[in-house]
Design a protein around this motif. Structure first.
Motif, short mmCIF file in Angstrom:
data_model
loop_
_atom_site.label_atom_id
_atom_site.label_comp_id
_atom_site.label_asym_id
_atom_site.label_seq_id
_atom_site.Cartn_x
_atom_site.Cartn_y
_atom_site.Cartn_z
N GLU A 78 0.75 -1.33 0.00
CA GLU A 78 -0.23 0.06 -0.04
C GLU A 78 0.63 1.41 0.08
O GLU A 78 0.05 2.48 0.03
CB GLU A 78 -0.46 0.08 1.57
CG GLU A 78 -1.90 -0.89 1.19
CD GLU A 78 -3.36 -0.96 2.12
OE1 GLU A 78 -2.59 -0.18 2.65
OE2 GLU A 78 -4.04 -1.58 2.02
N ARG A 105 -6.48 2.89 -2.85
CA ARG A 105 -6.71 1.44 -0.63
C ARG A 105 -5.11 2.41 -1.00
O ARG A 105 -4.21 2.71 -1.29
CB ARG A 105 -6.09 0.93 -1.90
CG ARG A 105 -5.73 -0.42 -0.22
CD ARG A 105 -5.20 -1.61 -1.12
NE ARG A 105 -3.70 -1.98 -2.28
CZ ARG A 105 -3.44 -2.92 -2.42
NH1 ARG A 105 -3.70 -4.24 -2.14
NH2 ARG A 105 -2.70 -2.53 -3.16
N HIS A 106 -4.83 2.96 0.98
CA HIS A 106 -3.98 3.37 1.20
C HIS A 106 -4.18 2.84 2.65
O HIS A 106 -5.63 3.73 3.09
CB HIS A 106 -4.40 5.07 0.72
CG HIS A 106 -2.73 5.19 0.84
ND1 HIS A 106 -2.32 6.25 2.48
CD2 HIS A 106 -1.39 5.97 0.64
CE1 HIS A 106 -1.19 6.63 2.25
NE2 HIS A 106 -0.80 6.42 1.28
#
Length: 404
Positions: free
Chosen positions: A108, A239-240
């Protein structure tokens, strides 16, 4: 910082040895993950000696530590240098055929690639399409440079020099210009149920809103993304670790979630396409022609969510100096008429900035690219942007920073 350097099968791999040395001298902990083809150019002993870590290409080594996932999870930055045309295609497709592929899928962290290939391969439509997709997902690029290539020819495709890649890596690792900000972003299109199988909706894919959330997180912000009916593959681009996703369906649900998020947000961006109207009543069974109830659907007006958020700010129910950004999708092809309508809408809604774009059968919704003009105080066009929706997101955040 914990950095993974992926090395793929190109002659430019010899330059990556110097890049790894620069990173280690700067105090970073570097793990090198080569492909099998990369080891044809620079061997395992070199990578192990320079990085001071064991080197493998296999997902079957160090299984007890689940290394094929753990490397990506622990990384704070992943660099791929050189990134060949084949590697770029594999990244775009999400292939996990070796340790580098699984690491890229499991991370990520920010990803930086340094393309290297012959000019014809770089210019090929397939490569350019793959590059556009990776950029939209938030992958960072450095290069390629234009210069002499292997084989004696020249053109675009030469890998950037190690010093340039190192500088790009350092910039990604530095605290972002949005660090400390709490951000609320809406994305996607709401759906208003008519019955269990039908709804009133729109064509919004959610790409621009997810790009705004991903860009904010990459620049250090803590983000709440309120997502309305976004395809999983698109939503994955946001996404993070700093992005919290709240899923909603209807305009009322989105409004409620945005009010909750905006109550503590420094910046609010309403990029979602919110239905202006909803059916007065949603049937609990499928309506049929036999019942004669499909020839008329009574509608009631939904709350204007962004105007409501601006009103709450005016009432003191939001953080001091909260910035609110709205979007306007217009079908007017005349640019000045489009600007005038956007200026009126900005004033009416009480927002700080309004990003207006052309939305018709060929532009805006369901596209990977976008073009916007950002209207600010007094109706001035304070910025313009075109390109991938991630690039447009960057310009919008630059405009927000100018206000804060």
């Amino acid at each position: 910082m914990n950095i993974v350097v992926g090395v793929t099968g190109g002659i430019a791999a010899y330059k990556t040895v110097h890049l790894v040395r620069l990173l280690i001298k700067a105090g970073h902990d570097v793990t090198v993950v080569p492909t099998e083809d990369a080891l044809r150019f620079v061997g395992t002993p070199t990578w192990e000696a320079i990085s001071r870590h064991p080197v493998t290409t296999s997902v079957h080594d160090d299984v007890a530590r689940v290394r094929h996932v753990a490397l990506g999870q622990a990384a704070e930055l992943v660099i791929v240098a050189p990134a060949t045309a084949n590697t770029i295609a594999s990244m775009t497709a999400g292939l996990a055929s070796d340790l580098l592929g699984t690491t890229l899928l499991a991370t990520e962290a920010p990803v930086l690639i340094a393309p290297a290939m012959h000019a014809e391969m770089w210019r090929h439509p397939a490569t350019q399409s793959n590059i556009a997709t990776l950029r939209e997902r938030g992958v960072h690029l450095v290069g390629p440079a234009d210069g002499e290539l292997a084989g004696g020819d020249s053109g675009p495709g030469r890998m950037s020099e190690p010093e340039e890649i190192f500088a790009a890596a350092q910039a990604l690792l530095a605290p972002g210009d949005l660090a400390g900000l709490r951000v609320a972003v809406s994305a996607g299109g709401t759906r208003e149920p008519i019955d269990p199988v039908r709804f009133l909706g729109n064509r919004s894919s959610g790409r621009q809103g997810t790009a705004l959330a991903a860009e904010a997180a990459a620049r250090g912000a803590e983000v709440t993304l309120v997502a309305a009916h976004i395809d999983a593959a698109i939503l994955a681009s946001a996404r993070h670790p700093s992005v919290a996703i709240v899923r909603v369906g209807t305009a009322a649900e989105l409004g409620s979630a945005m009010k909750d998020a905006a109550a503590s947000a420094d910046v609010v961006i309403m990029a979602a396409a919110v239905a202006d109207y909803r059916p007065a009543r949603a049937a609990d069974h499928k309506l049929t022609k036999e019942e004669g109830v499909l020839d008329r659907v009574d509608l009631v007006e939904n709350e204007d969510v962004v105007a409501a958020l601006a009103a709450r700010r005016a009432e003191g129910r939001a953080p001091e100096r909260q910035t609110i950004v709205a979007f306007a999708a217009e079908t007017l092809t005349d640019a000045e008429q489009r600007r005038e309508r956007a200026r009126r809408k900005r004033e009416r809604k009480g927002v700080d900035l309004l990003a207006v774009n052309l939305a018709d059968a060929e532009n805006g919704f369901e596209r990977t690219d976008n073009a916007v003009e950002i209207i600010g105080e007094g109706g001035a066009v304070v910025a313009e942007a075109s390109g991938t929706k991630r690039e447009v997101a960057g310009t919008i955040w630059d405009a927000v920073r100018m206000l804060r």
